[in-house]
Motif scaffolding. Sequence first.
Motif, PDB file in Angstrom:
ATOM      1  N   PRO A 151     -11.843  -6.923   0.216  1.00 45.21           N
ATOM      2  CA  PRO A 151     -12.237  -5.512   0.225  1.00 45.21           C
ATOM      3  C   PRO A 151     -11.418  -4.640   1.177  1.00 45.21           C
ATOM      4  O   PRO A 151     -11.020  -3.525   0.819  1.00 45.21           O
ATOM      5  CB  PRO A 151     -13.714  -5.577   0.644  1.00 45.21           C
ATOM      6  N   GLY A 152     -11.144  -5.140   2.394  1.00 40.72           N
ATOM      7  CA  GLY A 152     -10.370  -4.344   3.343  1.00 40.72           C
ATOM      8  C   GLY A 152      -8.971  -4.054   2.824  1.00 40.72           C
ATOM      9  O   GLY A 152      -8.445  -2.939   2.970  1.00 40.72           O
ATOM     10  N   GLU A 153      -8.367  -5.056   2.211  1.00 42.30           N
ATOM     11  CA  GLU A 153      -7.027  -4.869   1.661  1.00 42.30           C
ATOM     12  C   GLU A 153      -7.049  -3.907   0.476  1.00 42.30           C
ATOM     13  O   GLU A 153      -6.148  -3.095   0.309  1.00 42.30           O
ATOM     14  CB  GLU A 153      -6.434  -6.232   1.258  1.00 42.30           C
ATOM     15  N   PHE A 154      -8.114  -3.988  -0.328  1.00 44.85           N
ATOM     16  CA  PHE A 154      -8.162  -3.079  -1.474  1.00 44.85           C
ATOM     17  C   PHE A 154      -8.387  -1.642  -1.019  1.00 44.85           C
ATOM     18  O   PHE A 154      -7.805  -0.700  -1.582  1.00 44.85           O
ATOM     19  CB  PHE A 154      -9.230  -3.498  -2.497  1.00 44.85           C
ATOM     20  N   SER A 155      -9.231  -1.471  -0.015  1.00 45.64           N
ATOM     21  CA  SER A 155      -9.447  -0.120   0.536  1.00 45.64           C
ATOM     22  C   SER A 155      -8.128   0.481   0.977  1.00 45.64           C
ATOM     23  O   SER A 155      -7.832   1.650   0.711  1.00 45.64           O
ATOM     24  CB  SER A 155     -10.399  -0.179   1.742  1.00 45.64           C
ATOM     25  N   ASN A 156      -7.360  -0.310   1.658  1.00 46.79           N
ATOM     26  CA  ASN A 156      -6.055   0.149   2.137  1.00 46.79           C
ATOM     27  C   ASN A 156      -5.150   0.494   0.952  1.00 46.79           C
ATOM     28  O   ASN A 156      -4.475   1.529   0.934  1.00 46.79           O
ATOM     29  CB  ASN A 156      -5.433  -0.943   3.018  1.00 46.79           C
ATOM     30  N   LEU A 157      -5.180  -0.360  -0.052  1.00 44.93           N
ATOM     31  CA  LEU A 157      -4.334  -0.178  -1.232  1.00 44.93           C
ATOM     32  C   LEU A 157      -4.741   1.091  -1.982  1.00 44.93           C
ATOM     33  O   LEU A 157      -3.887   1.870  -2.441  1.00 44.93           O
ATOM     34  CB  LEU A 157      -4.503  -1.396  -2.151  1.00 44.93           C
ATOM     35  N   ALA A 158      -6.061   1.309  -2.116  1.00 46.02           N
ATOM     36  CA  ALA A 158      -6.559   2.466  -2.844  1.00 46.02           C
ATOM     37  C   ALA A 158      -6.630   3.689  -1.941  1.00 46.02           C
ATOM     38  O   ALA A 158      -6.935   4.787  -2.403  1.00 46.02           O
ATOM     39  CB  ALA A 158      -7.947   2.155  -3.416  1.00 46.02           C
ATOM     40  N   ASN A 159      -6.363   3.460  -0.669  1.00 41.47           N
ATOM     41  CA  ASN A 159      -6.398   4.546   0.319  1.00 41.47           C
ATOM     42  C   ASN A 159      -7.740   5.269   0.304  1.00 41.47           C
ATOM     43  O   ASN A 159      -7.814   6.487   0.367  1.00 41.47           O
ATOM     44  CB  ASN A 159      -5.243   5.522   0.044  1.00 41.47           C
ATOM     45  N   THR A 160      -8.819   4.504   0.176  1.00 45.06           N
ATOM     46  CA  THR A 160     -10.173   5.045   0.063  1.00 45.06           C
ATOM     47  C   THR A 160     -11.147   4.157   0.833  1.00 45.06           C
ATOM     48  O   THR A 160     -11.017   2.937   0.820  1.00 45.06           O
ATOM     49  CB  THR A 160     -10.632   5.024  -1.426  1.00 45.06           C
ATOM     50  N   ALA A 181       0.817  -1.214   0.000  1.00 43.72           N
ATOM     51  CA  ALA A 181       0.000   0.000   0.000  1.00 43.72           C
ATOM     52  C   ALA A 181       0.856   1.271   0.000  1.00 43.72           C
ATOM     53  O   ALA A 181       0.511   2.268  -0.637  1.00 43.72           O
ATOM     54  CB  ALA A 181      -0.964   0.000   1.194  1.00 43.72           C
ATOM     55  N   GLU A 182       1.998   1.202   0.652  1.00 44.61           N
ATOM     56  CA  GLU A 182       2.861   2.395   0.689  1.00 44.61           C
ATOM     57  C   GLU A 182       3.703   2.556  -0.575  1.00 44.61           C
ATOM     58  O   GLU A 182       4.225   3.640  -0.840  1.00 44.61           O
ATOM     59  CB  GLU A 182       3.845   2.301   1.863  1.00 44.61           C
TER      60      GLU A 182
END
Lengths: 293, 293, 293, 293
Positions: free
Chosen positions: A159-168, A140-141
């Motif tokens: 979904p939680g991992e994608f949210s973190n990845l997309a920072n949204t 994510a960073e």
Amino acid sequence: VASVASEVGIPALKPRPDDAHKGDFGRVLLVGGSRGMAGAISLAAMSALRSGSGLVTAAVPETIAEVVAGFDPCVMTVPCRDSDGHFSSVPEDLKQQLKVADVVAIGPGMGREVDRYFLQAILELSQPIVIDADAIHLLAETHSMIKNRKSATVLTPHPGEFSNLANTEFSKRGEMEAAAVKFAADQGCIIVLKGHRTLVTDGSREYRNDTGNAGMATGGSGDVLTGVVTSLIGQGYDAFDAAVMAVHIHGRAGDFAAEKYGQASMVASNIVDSLAAAFKSHVAVGAEVRIGF
Amino acid sequence: VASVASEVGIPALKPRPDDAHKGDFGRVLLVGGSRGMAGAISLAAMSALRSGSGLVTAAVPETIAEVVAGFDPCVMTVPCRDSDGHFSSVPEDLKQQLKVADVVAIGPGMGREVDRYFLQAILELSQPIVIDADAIHLLAETHSMIKNRKSATVLTPHPGEFSNLANTEFSKRGEMEAAAVKFAADQGCIIVLKGHRTLVTDGSREYRNDTGNAGMATGGSGDVLTGVVTSLIGQGYDAFDAAVMAVHIHGRAGDFAAEKYGQASMVASNIVDSLAAAFKSHVAVGAEVRIGF
Amino acid sequence: VASVASEVGIPALKPRPDDAHKGDFGRVLLVGGSRGMAGAISLAAMSALRSGSGLVTAAVPETIAEVVAGFDPCVMTVPCRDSDGHFSSVPEDLKQQLKVADVVAIGPGMGREVDRYFLQAILELSQPIVIDADAIHLLAETHSMIKNRKSATVLTPHPGEFSNLANTEFSKRGEMEAAAVKFAADQGCIIVLKGHRTLVTDGSREYRNDTGNAGMATGGSGDVLTGVVTSLIGQGYDAFDAAVMAVHIHGRAGDFAAEKYGQASMVASNIVDSLAAAFKSHVAVGAEVRIGF
Amino acid sequence: VASVASEVGIPALKPRPDDAHKGDFGRVLLVGGSRGMAGAISLAAMSALRSGSGLVTAAVPETIAEVVAGFDPCVMTVPCRDSDGHFSSVPEDLKQQLKVADVVAIGPGMGREVDRYFLQAILELSQPIVIDADAIHLLAETHSMIKNRKSATVLTPHPGEFSNLANTEFSKRGEMEAAAVKFAADQGCIIVLKGHRTLVTDGSREYRNDTGNAGMATGGSGDVLTGVVTSLIGQGYDAFDAAVMAVHIHGRAGDFAAEKYGQASMVASNIVDSLAAAFKSHVAVGAEVRIGF
């Protein structure tokens, strides 16, 4: 949901030539695990073997090497230098294995206490890679590095991992899916956005899965998927095709497991054990071409 | 036997929503085990997974962490500081896990050599807890703390453990049951008094189980029950309902195991393996409302 | 062959009372194992559990404690002080377990590098004991102690072990059997002389078994028998009855295993897994009284 | 292909005498394994047991002794001195086992980091030996020693290993087969040249196998074959007969596994589990005499 029209078929399984040897189906290297989460990488490795790979190696922190080795005599391991049950910063012990692997997956059970240089070393490989679980959080960073990779990159976020990845924070599945398509297009990668109807996208194509059930919402289920997709890439399937087929087969295996054990009682190892039935039934129906999911 | 009239139905199993993810079924933390008794906490953890929980972690003394991890790749572990194969006094390693768990069980295979401050730390949690086996003996000196707990407390004593807890020798089952009802009422907890016809009581309601058989009188059988009840609480069932359903399902699984292996030869892991059949048949009949057991 | 007429029936299996608890079927303690032979004592322990015992503990050198614990979560272990993978001379760690056990077996996988004082401590127990395998070799120098024991002593030698014990080379099975009857009479013990038609004798009675097959000539088969006979003694059967029933059931389980896997491919763990079918079929036919074998 | 006419039947399985004991089927010693490849030697050992051997011991570097011991309680182990997870140069710990073994296999999972003196010590044994996998690479520098051996030597190379052994790149299977026949004749050994239609030759006779399938191109499959051939030699079969029968049975077991799990999903442990069915069906058809393969 997404602005891109798509038409995607589930690829057929290639027959195994009579005179094949184990090296013909790819050398799969799965990197992950940590003390307390030895099962995740083991499930991934066992799944890769049961998806057709002939040579599957799990690279793990050495503290858990014996636990991982004990689950399945067909899985090979590379015990790696260890820092309190996690990989230490540079995967020196992996150099040789990274050189010969046809595909590398990283993430299952790895934990977040891993140095980002460890992930970076994997990202710099010239082979296709699959990034899952905690490695997605690490990514994510640093995701700018994906774009420059020379071969396929598959990300398998929930979904939680994608949210973190997309920072949204997404309020609707549809928005998240649209973001995933965009992310894939921008970064030149393949996203497997897990969920009720898992989305596979490379930024231009989209596949929404219709197999699987809520019994698969159980720890380790995602690790099985990682094993299947990595195996198929190692066997020479195009990475997008591999992701589509893996998601489809994984759901089908979950459906067989639910039929046998029920949604409440099925566990991820039941999905592993059901991969055989899923692949066999996929062979039976052959390639299914579907239009306009 | 008891002075309280009761009318208790066995709750139905809630369907799993199609778009569920593994976190939706609760984070279960099971604390126990000691060198020589690694199997007990493992059976509890494997049972919790097979009762519908998606995320099950066994916190164990680190000496036995690898044995516990080796039984089932779907179970996660937290290896804890160790004093000669038992938990050392304060569960520092558990702090993070205790924070995120939706329910915590303590006791299976823990042994009695554990510091009472260890149990006390669990009792002070705000989540529902399940207390079993050796933790009940530890509790015997200190049960005043139960009353002040902020959420449900379930105790699952066998007769010997309850005698110790009540500090009384009972000559008849009936007397013991009456004492259990009173204990539950006084302490504001739920008692699962194990035996031929296990009693579940919260001090005002009583449920007497009619499933199960004498083949379940085998080491580890109680640990399986602990896993099931903890899982159901973690899934959001009311604690009394969870205890009733767990006892019923556990006995049913034991009946399936006896049918297959006979009462003499069945072992506790056969009960774990039969949970799937038990839950499936429970789903098939739906909620059974029974009146006046 | 022997000069004593005999008429021995195979005892029926006692039903399990509905309100039984695990302690009612005896506390079984099995002492054995060494580095390289962890499987033997594990097979014995798993067999005892599957013969009806509710509480089975394997006391083993601590080097192998984790291997033994890993085979079956229902078996408890006592890791004992260790001298290069073998028991060190005095079983201090066992004191508590030896006090509470209803029956103790010694020998499976123990190796011959064990101090004779270790065996002597077992022989001095007041409970019934079963002596098998390497413990019989250790006994060969010291068997005078059997005579003075206060409760039943069962020895389960194969022909080589009995030859060593009797300090005689036998050229015919008949001679060996006669010597076994005499040995049992002289020493006040029960001999289970293993072989094609295993002989059970207490010096006055003789039972020759007619179940079993040559597929049972495989490593670990004898350890399974030790587990069964020890379990039955722990359940309160008379030691001679227990030995007769154990030999009969063991052979029957071997016959089920041979039917399923063939004589060449069956292994000892298949016999363990077939104990359930053997006990079930024994229950079905009830006590078979046979006259003049 | 080869200039030698051949006429080879698949030997029948010898019946097991009713009064057999476990020592009658040979003492099998399998030497191999290394950290990361504990499964290979385990698969070989489990296969030897399931091919009729009564006493099977795996000699392994001590780092992996517990992993190997944990796979199957019927396999005995000899933990050997260890150099970073590999055998150290002289197998001192093996002296006693090497003396009593009826047959010795070396190679599965051993890795190439082993001192050549280690292999040499095995080559100097007077018993029949089987050389597989990494031991074949070690042999490549030193094969002159085979010729002087006093008993049968079986080599089980896959094509890559044979190329290395013959120090030749072959462009056609036929050329490689001809070289294998010549190698066997020159060195007085038996070559099992693995592949689609595995060739067994002693330099004068040739057998080409017609069982098996491409699902067997999976890690560990060759280790299973090593276990079967070593077991049969230990049971007293002529080494060439043993190799022929082993190759035939191994392929048949693979066919059973493929039928059950499909070629993609079957793994080597499925072949182990299918040995029982393969031996049973072989017994059913008896000796098949075939002419002019």
